[in-house]
Design a protein around this motif. Structure first.
Motif: not given
Length: 170
Positions: A32-42
């Protein structure tokens, strides 16, 4: 068996039970953790010009004109993101189905915390595109109505996947 052995077995069983519960909780938290934030920044630093993307399409089918109904209707060829993290992006559509979601394996990867890994599918049929929800957690909406089965998507009609609002254009 002695009373000490029984007590130690009870505490051992209790410790294993708590380890199992902790493993389940951590597994759910990870899912359920939001994993999109690190990927979005990259992704933003790697590809700043993300205005136009192409969905994969078969070479021969991509060059074939879209079928018409009565000679007046052409299948929309572009998917445009109106709202959400990828607002302003557009994707060229071919004749292959388009998968939408957060997973890197989908055709159109969304950087949206409210989208599932494989959230929805757009697929062509005749001169129209159809949208279906793939059992997502937050649902897929067409004209602000939650989809329960595949529905035709007309050009210019917004649909929502997570918090991302998109529409088809000719």
């Amino acid at each position: 068996m002695s009373e000490l052995t029984v007590t130690l077995l009870r505490f051992g069983f209790l410790a294993l039970l708590w380890l199992f519960i902790a493993a389940v909780v951590f597994s759910q938290a990870r899912d359920l953790t939001v994993s999109g934030k690190p990927r979005a920044a990259k992704a933003r630093t790697a590809a700043p010009a993300r205005q136009e993307r192409r969905a994969p399409e078969p070479a021969a089918a991509a060059r074939t004109p879209a079928p018409t109904t009565g000679g007046t209707r052409h299948r929309p060829q572009q998917l445009v993101v109106l709202e959400g993290p990828l607002a302003g992006s557009s994707y060229q559509l071919g004749s292959a189905p388009v998968m939408l979601g957060r997973s890197p394996e989908v055709t159109v990867p969304l950087e949206d915390d409210y989208a599932s890994g494989r959230h929805a599918r757009l697929f062509p049929q005749g001169s129209r595109w159809f949208l279906e929800d793939l059992g997502s957690t937050n649902g897929t909406y067409l004209r602000e109505q939650k989809l329960s089965r595949a529905a035709a998507v007309d050009p210019g009609v917004p649909f929502r996947v997570g918090r991302t609002v998109m529409e088809l254009r000719p």
